[in-house]
Design an enzyme around this catalytic site. Structure first.
Site, PDB file in Angstrom:
ATOM      1  N   HIS A  98     -61.652  28.710   9.379  1.00 51.53           N
ATOM      2  CA  HIS A  98     -60.671  27.611   9.460  1.00 51.53           C
ATOM      3  C   HIS A  98     -61.260  26.430  10.238  1.00 51.53           C
ATOM      4  O   HIS A  98     -61.062  25.270   9.890  1.00 51.53           O
ATOM      5  CB  HIS A  98     -59.416  28.052  10.225  1.00 51.53           C
ATOM      6  CG  HIS A  98     -58.655  29.175   9.594  1.00 51.53           C
ATOM      7  ND1 HIS A  98     -58.647  30.442  10.097  1.00 51.53           N
ATOM      8  CD2 HIS A  98     -57.855  29.200   8.501  1.00 51.53           C
ATOM      9  CE1 HIS A  98     -57.872  31.218   9.351  1.00 51.53           C
ATOM     10  NE2 HIS A  98     -57.384  30.494   8.373  1.00 51.53           N
ATOM     11  N   HIS A 122     -59.943  31.452  12.665  1.00 52.31           N
ATOM     12  CA  HIS A 122     -61.308  31.935  12.922  1.00 52.31           C
ATOM     13  C   HIS A 122     -62.264  30.791  12.559  1.00 52.31           C
ATOM     14  O   HIS A 122     -61.814  29.689  12.176  1.00 52.31           O
ATOM     15  CB  HIS A 122     -61.584  33.214  12.131  1.00 52.31           C
ATOM     16  CG  HIS A 122     -61.254  33.113  10.667  1.00 52.31           C
ATOM     17  ND1 HIS A 122     -61.897  32.236   9.814  1.00 52.31           N
ATOM     18  CD2 HIS A 122     -60.321  33.753   9.915  1.00 52.31           C
ATOM     19  CE1 HIS A 122     -61.400  32.353   8.606  1.00 52.31           C
ATOM     20  NE2 HIS A 122     -60.428  33.255   8.638  1.00 52.31           N
ATOM     21  N   GLY A 148     -60.661  26.384   2.087  1.00 47.31           N
ATOM     22  CA  GLY A 148     -61.851  27.233   2.165  1.00 47.31           C
ATOM     23  C   GLY A 148     -62.187  27.824   0.797  1.00 47.31           C
ATOM     24  O   GLY A 148     -61.295  28.246   0.061  1.00 47.31           O
ATOM     25  N   ASP A 199     -61.058  31.558  -0.478  1.00 45.06           N
ATOM     26  CA  ASP A 199     -59.936  31.706  -1.416  1.00 45.06           C
ATOM     27  C   ASP A 199     -60.220  30.769  -2.590  1.00 45.06           C
ATOM     28  O   ASP A 199     -59.560  29.738  -2.764  1.00 45.06           O
ATOM     29  CB  ASP A 199     -58.621  31.331  -0.719  1.00 45.06           C
ATOM     30  CG  ASP A 199     -58.310  32.279   0.425  1.00 45.06           C
ATOM     31  OD1 ASP A 199     -58.103  33.468   0.175  1.00 45.06           O
ATOM     32  OD2 ASP A 199     -58.325  31.832   1.594  1.00 45.06           O
ATOM     33  N   ARG A 233     -57.560  38.767   7.889  1.00 48.38           N
ATOM     34  CA  ARG A 233     -57.244  40.182   7.599  1.00 48.38           C
ATOM     35  C   ARG A 233     -58.366  41.135   8.028  1.00 48.38           C
ATOM     36  O   ARG A 233     -58.149  42.347   8.045  1.00 48.38           O
ATOM     37  CB  ARG A 233     -56.937  40.364   6.115  1.00 48.38           C
ATOM     38  CG  ARG A 233     -55.642  39.666   5.717  1.00 48.38           C
ATOM     39  CD  ARG A 233     -55.175  39.998   4.309  1.00 48.38           C
ATOM     40  NE  ARG A 233     -53.818  39.561   4.087  1.00 48.38           N
ATOM     41  CZ  ARG A 233     -53.460  38.462   3.403  1.00 48.38           C
ATOM     42  NH1 ARG A 233     -54.378  37.710   2.853  1.00 48.38           N
ATOM     43  NH2 ARG A 233     -52.187  38.145   3.270  1.00 48.38           N
ATOM     44  N   GLY A 244     -52.498  29.939  10.418  1.00 51.91           N
ATOM     45  CA  GLY A 244     -52.843  30.385  11.767  1.00 51.91           C
ATOM     46  C   GLY A 244     -53.803  31.556  11.743  1.00 51.91           C
ATOM     47  O   GLY A 244     -54.523  31.758  10.773  1.00 51.91           O
TER      48      GLY A 244
HETATM   49  O1  PAF Z   1     -55.081  29.687   2.653  1.00 49.75           O
HETATM   50  C1  PAF Z   1     -54.054  29.748   3.357  1.00 49.75           C
HETATM   51  O2  PAF Z   1     -54.107  29.968   4.562  1.00 49.75           O
HETATM   52  C2  PAF Z   1     -52.685  29.549   2.705  1.00 49.75           C
HETATM   53  O3  PAF Z   1     -52.658  30.090   1.435  1.00 49.75           O
HETATM   54  C3  PAF Z   1     -52.234  28.079   2.693  1.00 49.75           C
HETATM   55  C4  PAF Z   1     -53.144  27.202   1.853  1.00 49.75           C
HETATM   56  C5  PAF Z   1     -52.181  27.536   4.121  1.00 49.75           C
HETATM   57  C6  PAF Z   1     -50.826  27.971   2.096  1.00 49.75           C
HETATM   58  O4  PAF Z   1     -49.904  28.738   2.819  1.00 49.75           O
END
Ligand code: PAF
Length: 291
Positions: free
Chosen positions: A46, A43, A156, A159, A196, A40
């Site tokens: 996502h 932005h 994404g 990460d 964040r 959730g």
């Molecule tokens: O990247 C994220 O938002 C989280 O690490 C994920 C992949 C949803 C797992 O909780």
């Protein structure tokens, strides 16, 4: 992989059994099922994953679950921004068909005693400074894969280590899921979008794009014979000079194995994590192949 566009009303489901029942018809019809896992606080980063899933797939499931097991002690699990109604509206506007928003007990039922660990690739970078983090990620992602049974899953590249860890998980468990990495979405000044970023005060926000700028400058300094360790030390110092309070890592690694590079080579990636006050930012960038 493109299928004709069909739109269904968005439905929010809380249990794996409901999700399985609701998606069965589409599976029977042979629709390609895409999953966008999220916590959730959505932005544009996502939403770029969702847009791609909606282009590729006949049915899009987005999950919404703030996963407690990937947060360490003293990290921001309690403070993590949560606004389910806003997130659902954004998913709806971007073509998601089903939102899977389980309770913690659905993912971690009493008595669940299985943790999924991918070793090696999880040990450096974020794994070194956030012990247990990737076990939390690979365990929840395995549960989401089990509950959503996607054909394709979208992550994404912001990460980047997480994306590579999930790829490794899928390869090694032989799961029939294609893992797709989506390019990082940035602010105009280069700052990678992140939930964040909302924690940054105005001074920290002004300093934050130095992470992108430093990686960009470093990418241009890499040439044959370059001292990689010295360049990484230069990058870390540049972040401190720009106002970051501490640097967890500033490294140049092989883009697939994430093993630290010892010299200039094809397929390298610069990865950094540093803190502005209590906020930890991460980012990464590919290095163009040497001439
Ligand atoms: O990247 C994220 O938002 C989280 O690490 C994920 C992949 C949803 C797992 O909780």
């Amino acid at each position: 992989m493109t299928e004709p566009e069909v739109s269904y009303p968005l439905t929010v489901l809380r249990t794996a059994a409901e999700l399985r029942a609701a998606t069965q018809t589409y599976r029977d019809e042979g629709k390609l099922i895409g999953l966008v896992p999220t916590m959730g606080a959505l932005h544009q980063g996502h939403l770029a994953l969702v847009d791609r899933a909606a282009r590729d797939c006949g049915l899009v499931i987005a999950s919404l679950f703030v996963n407690p097991t990937q947060f360490g002690e003293g990290e921001d699990f309690d403070a993590y921004p949560r606004n389910e109604a806003d997130d659902i509206a954004k998913f709806d506007a971007h073509g998601v068909d089903f939102v899977y928003a389980p309770d913690a007990a659905e993912i971690y039922p009493a008595g669940l005693a299985t943790t999924v660990t991918v070793s090696g690739i999880t040990e450096g970078l974020c794994g070194a400074t956030r012990p247990g983090h990737f076990d939390g990620v690979t365990t929840v992602v395995s549960r989401l894969f089990e509950h959503c049974a996607p054909d394709v899953a979208y992550f994404g590249e912001k990460d980047y280590q997480q994306y590579k860890v999930v790829q490794r998980l899928v390869e090694q468990l032989g799961l029939d899921i294609r893992v797709v990495g989506i390019t990082t979405v940035r602010e105009r000044d280069g700052l990678a979008l992140s939930s964040r970023n909302a924690y940054l005060n105005p001074g920290q926000r002004r300093a934050a794009p130095a992470m992108y700028g430093t990686m960009f400058a470093l990418a241009g300094r890499l040439h044959d014979g370059v001292d990689i360790a010295a360049q990484c030390a230069w990058g870390a110092q540049a972040l401190l000079d720009a106002g970051f309070d501490s640097v967890d890592y500033f490294e140049i690694c092989d883009a697939d194995t994430l093993i630290p590079a010892t010299g200039n080579a094809p397929n390298l990636r610069i990865l950094a994590a540093a803190r502005l006050g209590k906020t930890r930012l991460i980012d990464n960038m590919p290095v163009d192949p040497p001439d």
